[in-house]
Every structure is written in structure tokens, then in C-alpha cells.
Design an enzyme around this catalytic site. Structure first.
Site, mmCIF file in Angstrom:
data_model
loop_
_atom_site.group_PDB
_atom_site.id
_atom_site.type_symbol
_atom_site.label_atom_id
_atom_site.label_comp_id
_atom_site.label_asym_id
_atom_site.label_seq_id
_atom_site.Cartn_x
_atom_site.Cartn_y
_atom_site.Cartn_z
ATOM 1 N N GLU A 79 -30.732 60.744 13.869
ATOM 2 C CA GLU A 79 -30.943 61.844 12.931
ATOM 3 C C GLU A 79 -31.003 61.383 11.467
ATOM 4 O O GLU A 79 -30.674 62.145 10.559
ATOM 5 C CB GLU A 79 -29.843 62.888 13.107
ATOM 6 C CG GLU A 79 -29.890 63.576 14.462
ATOM 7 C CD GLU A 79 -28.985 64.788 14.489
ATOM 8 O OE1 GLU A 79 -29.497 65.903 14.563
ATOM 9 O OE2 GLU A 79 -27.754 64.598 14.442
ATOM 10 N N HIS A 98 -23.690 64.287 7.281
ATOM 11 C CA HIS A 98 -24.029 65.125 8.439
ATOM 12 C C HIS A 98 -22.907 64.996 9.454
ATOM 13 O O HIS A 98 -22.500 63.882 9.788
ATOM 14 C CB HIS A 98 -25.345 64.693 9.077
ATOM 15 C CG HIS A 98 -25.553 65.341 10.412
ATOM 16 N ND1 HIS A 98 -25.682 66.710 10.545
ATOM 17 C CD2 HIS A 98 -25.598 64.843 11.677
ATOM 18 C CE1 HIS A 98 -25.819 67.017 11.833
ATOM 19 N NE2 HIS A 98 -25.760 65.903 12.533
ATOM 20 N N HIS A 100 -20.534 67.106 12.894
ATOM 21 C CA HIS A 100 -20.384 68.167 13.892
ATOM 22 C C HIS A 100 -18.971 68.739 13.754
ATOM 23 O O HIS A 100 -18.359 69.114 14.758
ATOM 24 C CB HIS A 100 -20.614 67.599 15.300
ATOM 25 C CG HIS A 100 -21.878 66.796 15.409
ATOM 26 N ND1 HIS A 100 -22.020 65.735 16.272
ATOM 27 C CD2 HIS A 100 -23.067 66.912 14.737
ATOM 28 C CE1 HIS A 100 -23.244 65.217 16.136
ATOM 29 N NE2 HIS A 100 -23.898 65.903 15.212
ATOM 30 N N HIS A 170 -24.919 73.070 16.495
ATOM 31 C CA HIS A 170 -24.976 71.622 16.302
ATOM 32 C C HIS A 170 -23.917 71.132 15.308
ATOM 33 O O HIS A 170 -23.034 70.372 15.673
ATOM 34 C CB HIS A 170 -26.398 71.272 15.834
ATOM 35 C CG HIS A 170 -26.626 69.832 15.521
ATOM 36 N ND1 HIS A 170 -27.881 69.315 15.321
ATOM 37 C CD2 HIS A 170 -25.782 68.793 15.337
ATOM 38 C CE1 HIS A 170 -27.792 68.016 15.056
ATOM 39 N NE2 HIS A 170 -26.526 67.692 15.058
HETATM 40 ZN ZN LIG Z 1 -25.958 65.767 14.595
#
Ligand SMILES: [Zn+2]
Length: 241
Positions: A79, A98, A100, A170
Site C-alpha cells: 500500500e 497508515h 489499522h 480497513h
Molecule cells: Zn492497510
């Protein structure tokens, strides 16, 4: 940027990886990047690995389209396009996280309950974080991952001028001017989500007003190093990894 400045940038990036793990923002997954101040068309990020185990040798350089630079054949994060697309869309952004992080996810999946600032430390959230619906960009057949530039660009469009974007089902992505700024925001985005969920169980919630959010956010700008220095002290616990 001089060589010693670049070394400092990489050191901060490594430390950011460890802090985000220690503070429960990332686990085996999630990543943090920094724009290369020597060349704003590049960014630095670890190879595909758990953030807690990142060291300076693991840092790779990428073009904003996600291409690894310097004939580096190591496996990058799937990603990485999240980062490049945001740097391209947001010249003011110098670092991207980024993750989760668990407490944030419910606010991306429950309609009508936006993530909004409930305390002064997360006042940067302002009037709330937008939600990225990957089905709108990738269609119904998708694997939830921002795995190409087109999806990265769609995410960056949803982020707009905000400090954070939630990714339905996500996780979330948080941006800042510097590594320290982005880490501060990522940690307090997760804390805000926990507090907001707790408060919603108790009853109607009073959120920070727009002027309160603006004022507190300004006041916190000078406090970011204090948090970073404390969180940096947790680093030795990771040296055994
Ligand atoms: Zn991710």
C-alpha cells in the site's frame, strides 16, 4: 539536505515506527513514511516488514508513483501508493502514517457516527475525518487494499485538506508536516476514537466546537516535541526485538 540531516530524518523515521508500535497504532501491519526533504518528489519508508522491527538499513526510497528507487529489489509495502499519492496532492504534508488502529475502525463502518474531536489533544480533527469508500474507486470486486496509484489518488482526493481519512473496513491514514507531527496525530486519533466510543455509550456527547478545536490545535503545536521525547524513551524495550 546535508548527509547528517538525512541521517537524522532516517533516524526519526525508524523511531516513528517503534513509537507507533509502542502506542498501539500499528501492529505487524501499518507503515509510516517521510518526504525526502532533499527531493520532495521522493519519500522514504521501510521495506515490507513489521514496524517494530525496522532499523535504518531497512529504509527504502520511492518515487511518488510508488516505484522503488536505486534499483532496490527488496519487497516494498503493497500500500505504498497511499503515501506517494498524498505527497503529490498535498505539498504541505511531510509525513504519512497508515494504520489499522482498532478503535478508529468502527467510525469508518457505522453510518452517521463520524469521528470528531472529544478532547483538546485530538482537536486537530476539527470538524471530523472523511471516510474513504473503496467500492466507489475500485468497484465491488476489491481486496480492500490501496494497491495502485489510481486508488492512492482516490484516497488522497477523499482526504482533501483534512489531517486524517478513515478507510471503511480497513483503517485510517493520518498526515502531518513532519514525522513527529504525523505520529502525534496518529496516536491521538486512536485515543480520540477510544474516548468517543466510551462517551457515546454513556449518552449524548459534547464535541469540541469549531473555535475550540482551532484554538486547542494551535496550542498543541508547541507541545509535540514533549510527547515525542517521552515516547522515544520507550525505545529500549524494542532493542531486544
Ligand atoms: Zn492497510
Amino acid at each position: 539536505m546535508r548527509t547528517d540531516e538525512r541521517t537524522t530524518l532516517i533516524d526519526e523515521l525508524v523511531l516513528a515506527n517503534h513509537i507507533l508500535f509502542n502506542r498501539g497504532v500499528v501492529d505487524a501491519f501499518g507503515h509510516v513514511s517521510v518526504r525526502d526533504e532533499r527531493d520532495p518528489q521522493r519519500f522514504l519508508m521501510a521495506r515490507n516488514m513489521a514496524p517494530a522491527q525496522v532499523s535504518a538499513q531497512d529504509v527504502m526510497a520511492f518515487a511518488l508513483d510508488g516505484t522503488p528507487l536505486g534499483e532496490d529489489a527488496r519487497k516494498p509495502y503493497l500500500e505504498r501508493f497511499i503515501h506517494g499519492s498524498i505527497y503529490r496532492a498535498r505539498p504541505d504534508v511531510g509525513a504519512v502514517v497508515h494504520s489499522h488502529s482498532a478503535a478508529v475502525i468502527p467510525f469508518g463502518i457505522v453510518a452517521g457516527v463520524p469521528l470528531r474531536p472529544v478532547c483538546h489533544m485530538s482537536s486537530f480533527l476539527g470538524d471530523g475525518a472523511p471516510i474513504f469508500e473503496i467500492r466507489e474507486a475500485a468497484g465491488p470486486e476489491n481486496d480492500m487494499l490501496v494497491r495502485d496509484e489510481r486508488l492512492g489518488d482516490a484516497l488522497a482526493r477523499t482526504l482533501g485538506a483534512s489531517p486524517a481519512v478513515l478507510m471503511r473496513g480497513h483503517g485510517s491514514t493520518v498526515v502531518g508536516r513532519t514525522v513527529r507531527h504525523a505520529v502525534f496525530r496518529a496516536v491521538y486519533t486512536e485515543i480520540n476514537a477510544r474516548l468517543q466510543a466510551e462517551a457515546l455509550r454513556l449518552g449524548p456527547v459534547t464535541y469540541l466546537s469549531e473555535p475550540e478545536a482551532r484554538g486547542a490545535s494551535l496550542a498543541n503545536e508547541s507541545q509535540i516535541d514533549r510527547a515525542w521525547e517521552l515516547w522515544s524513551c520507550e525505545r529500549p524495550a524494542l532493542s531486544v526485538l
